[in-house]
Design a protein around this motif. Structure first.
Motif, PDB file in Angstrom:
ATOM      1  N   PRO A  20      34.726  51.646  72.197  1.00  0.00           N
ATOM      2  CA  PRO A  20      35.745  51.682  73.243  1.00  0.00           C
ATOM      3  C   PRO A  20      37.033  52.308  72.710  1.00  0.00           C
ATOM      4  N   LYS A  21      37.805  52.909  73.590  1.00  0.00           N
ATOM      5  CA  LYS A  21      39.032  53.580  73.175  1.00  0.00           C
ATOM      6  C   LYS A  21      40.188  52.613  72.963  1.00  0.00           C
ATOM      7  N   VAL A  22      40.107  51.436  73.579  1.00  0.00           N
ATOM      8  CA  VAL A  22      41.202  50.462  73.493  1.00  0.00           C
ATOM      9  C   VAL A  22      40.619  49.058  73.366  1.00  0.00           C
ATOM     10  N   TYR A  23      41.212  48.257  72.478  1.00  0.00           N
ATOM     11  CA  TYR A  23      40.853  46.844  72.345  1.00  0.00           C
ATOM     12  C   TYR A  23      42.077  45.988  72.699  1.00  0.00           C
ATOM     13  N   VAL A  24      41.837  44.907  73.423  1.00  0.00           N
ATOM     14  CA  VAL A  24      42.902  44.018  73.891  1.00  0.00           C
ATOM     15  C   VAL A  24      42.872  42.710  73.103  1.00  0.00           C
ATOM     16  N   VAL A  46      40.718  47.908  64.524  1.00  0.00           N
ATOM     17  CA  VAL A  46      40.820  48.867  65.622  1.00  0.00           C
ATOM     18  C   VAL A  46      41.004  50.286  65.086  1.00  0.00           C
ATOM     19  N   LYS A  47      41.873  50.416  64.105  1.00  0.00           N
ATOM     20  CA  LYS A  47      42.134  51.731  63.516  1.00  0.00           C
ATOM     21  C   LYS A  47      40.890  52.301  62.859  1.00  0.00           C
ATOM     22  N   LYS A  48      40.090  51.446  62.254  1.00  0.00           N
ATOM     23  CA  LYS A  48      38.859  51.886  61.603  1.00  0.00           C
ATOM     24  C   LYS A  48      37.920  52.530  62.606  1.00  0.00           C
ATOM     25  N   GLN A  49      37.955  52.070  63.850  1.00  0.00           N
ATOM     26  CA  GLN A  49      37.105  52.631  64.894  1.00  0.00           C
ATOM     27  C   GLN A  49      37.809  53.731  65.683  1.00  0.00           C
ATOM     28  N   LYS A  50      38.978  54.164  65.177  1.00  0.00           N
ATOM     29  CA  LYS A  50      39.741  55.251  65.816  1.00  0.00           C
ATOM     30  C   LYS A  50      40.066  54.925  67.264  1.00  0.00           C
ATOM     31  N   ALA A  51      40.409  53.665  67.493  1.00  0.00           N
ATOM     32  CA  ALA A  51      40.770  53.197  68.823  1.00  0.00           C
ATOM     33  C   ALA A  51      42.258  52.847  68.866  1.00  0.00           C
ATOM     34  N   LEU A  52      42.708  52.422  70.028  1.00  0.00           N
ATOM     35  CA  LEU A  52      44.071  51.962  70.228  1.00  0.00           C
ATOM     36  C   LEU A  52      44.060  50.459  70.458  1.00  0.00           C
ATOM     37  N   LEU A  53      45.223  49.841  70.278  1.00  0.00           N
ATOM     38  CA  LEU A  53      45.347  48.387  70.445  1.00  0.00           C
ATOM     39  C   LEU A  53      46.240  48.086  71.644  1.00  0.00           C
ATOM     40  N   LEU A  54      45.811  47.138  72.450  1.00  0.00           N
ATOM     41  CA  LEU A  54      46.644  46.641  73.536  1.00  0.00           C
ATOM     42  C   LEU A  54      46.963  45.185  73.233  1.00  0.00           C
ATOM     43  N   VAL A  55      48.223  44.902  72.929  1.00  0.00           N
ATOM     44  CA  VAL A  55      48.626  43.517  72.664  1.00  0.00           C
ATOM     45  C   VAL A  55      49.248  42.941  73.929  1.00  0.00           C
ATOM     46  N   THR A  56      48.719  41.825  74.341  1.00  0.00           N
ATOM     47  CA  THR A  56      49.294  41.078  75.458  1.00  0.00           C
ATOM     48  C   THR A  56      50.183  40.001  74.873  1.00  0.00           C
ATOM     49  N   ILE A  57      51.474  40.071  75.180  1.00  0.00           N
ATOM     50  CA  ILE A  57      52.466  39.181  74.578  1.00  0.00           C
ATOM     51  C   ILE A  57      52.803  38.065  75.557  1.00  0.00           C
ATOM     52  N   GLU A  58      52.636  36.821  75.101  1.00  0.00           N
ATOM     53  CA  GLU A  58      52.780  35.654  75.970  1.00  0.00           C
ATOM     54  C   GLU A  58      53.921  34.757  75.484  1.00  0.00           C
ATOM     55  N   PRO A  59      55.051  34.724  76.191  1.00  0.00           N
ATOM     56  CA  PRO A  59      56.186  33.872  75.797  1.00  0.00           C
ATOM     57  C   PRO A  59      56.008  32.440  76.307  1.00  0.00           C
ATOM     58  N   TRP A  60      55.131  31.695  75.637  1.00  0.00           N
ATOM     59  CA  TRP A  60      54.750  30.359  76.113  1.00  0.00           C
ATOM     60  C   TRP A  60      55.931  29.392  76.160  1.00  0.00           C
ATOM     61  N   ASN A  61      56.929  29.583  75.318  1.00  0.00           N
ATOM     62  CA  ASN A  61      58.087  28.680  75.307  1.00  0.00           C
ATOM     63  C   ASN A  61      59.214  29.151  76.214  1.00  0.00           C
ATOM     64  N   GLY A  62      58.898  30.095  77.070  1.00  0.00           N
ATOM     65  CA  GLY A  62      59.873  30.523  78.061  1.00  0.00           C
ATOM     66  C   GLY A  62      60.462  31.890  77.767  1.00  0.00           C
ATOM     67  N   LEU A  63      60.952  32.516  78.809  1.00  0.00           N
ATOM     68  CA  LEU A  63      61.503  33.856  78.698  1.00  0.00           C
ATOM     69  C   LEU A  63      62.811  33.897  77.919  1.00  0.00           C
ATOM     70  N   TRP A 289      37.510  45.904  80.484  1.00  0.00           N
ATOM     71  CA  TRP A 289      36.616  44.866  81.018  1.00  0.00           C
ATOM     72  C   TRP A 289      36.847  43.565  80.259  1.00  0.00           C
ATOM     73  N   PHE A 290      36.900  42.445  80.987  1.00  0.00           N
ATOM     74  CA  PHE A 290      37.161  41.131  80.395  1.00  0.00           C
ATOM     75  C   PHE A 290      35.851  40.575  79.840  1.00  0.00           C
ATOM     76  N   GLU A 291      35.642  40.758  78.553  1.00  0.00           N
ATOM     77  CA  GLU A 291      34.373  40.425  77.901  1.00  0.00           C
ATOM     78  C   GLU A 291      34.440  39.011  77.326  1.00  0.00           C
ATOM     79  N   TRP A 292      34.545  38.037  78.240  1.00  0.00           N
ATOM     80  CA  TRP A 292      34.700  36.635  77.857  1.00  0.00           C
ATOM     81  C   TRP A 292      33.709  35.762  78.622  1.00  0.00           C
ATOM     82  N   ARG A 293      33.377  34.641  78.000  1.00  0.00           N
ATOM     83  CA  ARG A 293      32.667  33.539  78.661  1.00  0.00           C
ATOM     84  C   ARG A 293      33.501  32.300  78.429  1.00  0.00           C
TER      85      ARG A 293
END
Length: 337
Positions: A20-24, A46-63, A289-293
């Motif tokens: 895949p081109k991007v991993y989340v 991710v870099k080893k597979q020549k892909a890009l990274l998508l980081v989802t940042i979650e401010p759990w303690n508030g904005l 695609w959300f690859e989760w169970r």
């Protein structure tokens, strides 16, 4: 979009037969030392597979935790990771289920702070993604973080000033941080089923994906046609590339059979990845695609299998669809495990 506790890019390559081109991956904000190490390890894979990274940042303690200092610290950590990165900050902010939800004023300020730091420190090696949830069901009443009446944010979200917040109010615009801070626009868009409450294993209606993107859905789950045309407003008019950082189709294993799973997911990916969708939505440049169970609170904690890589027959068909859509997938020898 992997469950990293169970999966890795190496395993994905073995199952899917292509990179895949991007991993989340999801990270808390402010990021801890331990998670920083995880980020670096993830970036290396991710870099080893020549892909890009998508980081989802979650401010759990508030904005309010998004200070200038923390924004710059995070931007420097991403820079040190050494891989081109998409930054999706506080996703689904128009929902009612996260601690950063339905707070448009402080949300936009926090987004701007992080975007300013990312742009300053990372330049073209990182891009900010603004990604609300699809507005059907807005304001998702009953959630822990639903906006309270008689508050400043309530007034901001009551876009038609009729004293109530519902789908006749714009579920996107009050949260938009501004063109100078947003590099990509995006949307969380799943097939949860055909009618609320969710939990039934149901085939998606024909054309549902396109109708939801364009604010024209009027089907088994009711009339959502009062919603704005998200794709036109935020991708076409603003000339922003668009991502679907999370998508899949609901299958509850405890109440379904294998053939139903295949048909449900096949129906959805045929809509999402088809050549027709590519022609209709050329500004969509990335789909994850959300690859989760995992258990889902929306259906009383029942386990939902969102994956396509868990079955060899589904993977065969899915890859065929990608090839027919002209996505240039290079097929390698795959493992059934």
């Amino acid at each position: 979009n992997l469950d990293w506790a169970m999966d890795t890019p190496k395993k994905v390559l073995r199952r899917f037969g292509f990179n895949p081109k991007v991993y989340v991956r999801f990270f808390a904000f402010p990021i801890s030392d331990e998670e920083t190490k995880t980020l670096y390890e993830t970036a290396k894979m991710v870099k080893k597979q020549k892909a890009l990274l998508l980081v989802t940042i979650e401010p759990w303690n508030g904005l309010s935790t998004v200070t200038d200092f923390e924004a710059e610290r995070h931007a420097n950590i991403i820079k040190k990771a050494g891989v081109k990165t998409f930054v999706r900050f506080a996703h689904e902010m128009n929902g009612s289920w996260y601690s950063w939800c339905q707070q448009p004023t402080v949300y936009k300020t926090a987004f701007a702070k992080l975007a300013t730091a990312i742009h300053k420190i990372n330049g073209k090696n990182a891009a900010m993604i603004w990604a609300p949830n699809y507005g059907g069901g807005y304001p998702f009443s009953g959630g822990q973080y639903e906006v309270k009446p008689n508050t400043p944010d309530f007034s901001v979200l009551d876009t038609n000033t009729d004293g109530v917040i519902n789908m006749y109010d714009d579920p996107y615009e009050p949260y938009y941080p501004g063109d100078e801070f947003v590099d990509w626009v995006g949307m969380t868009l799943y097939h949860w089923g055909n009618q609320y409450p969710w939990g039934e294993n149901e085939l998606p209606e024909e054309g549902k994906f396109a109708q939801q993107l364009t604010g024209t859905y009027n089907g088994l789950d009711g009339d959502n046609s009062m919603l704005p045309d998200f794709y036109k407003t935020y991708a076409t008019i603003k000339n922003k590339p668009m991502a679907i950082p999370e998508t899949s189709a609901l299958f509850v294993p405890s109440t379904g059979i294998a053939d139903i799973e295949y048909e449900i997911k096949k129906n959805w990916w045929n809509q999402v990845f088809s050549q027709d969708s590519r022609s209709q939505f050329p500004m969509i440049k990335m789909i994850n695609w959300f690859e989760w169970r995992k258990p889902e609170s929306e259906i009383q904690g029942a386990v939902v299998d969102w994956r396509i890589g868990n079955r060899f027959d589904m993977l065969e068909e899915f890859i065929s669809v990608l090839e027919k859509a002209g996505l240039g997938v290079i097929i390698k020898k795959r493992s059934e495990k």
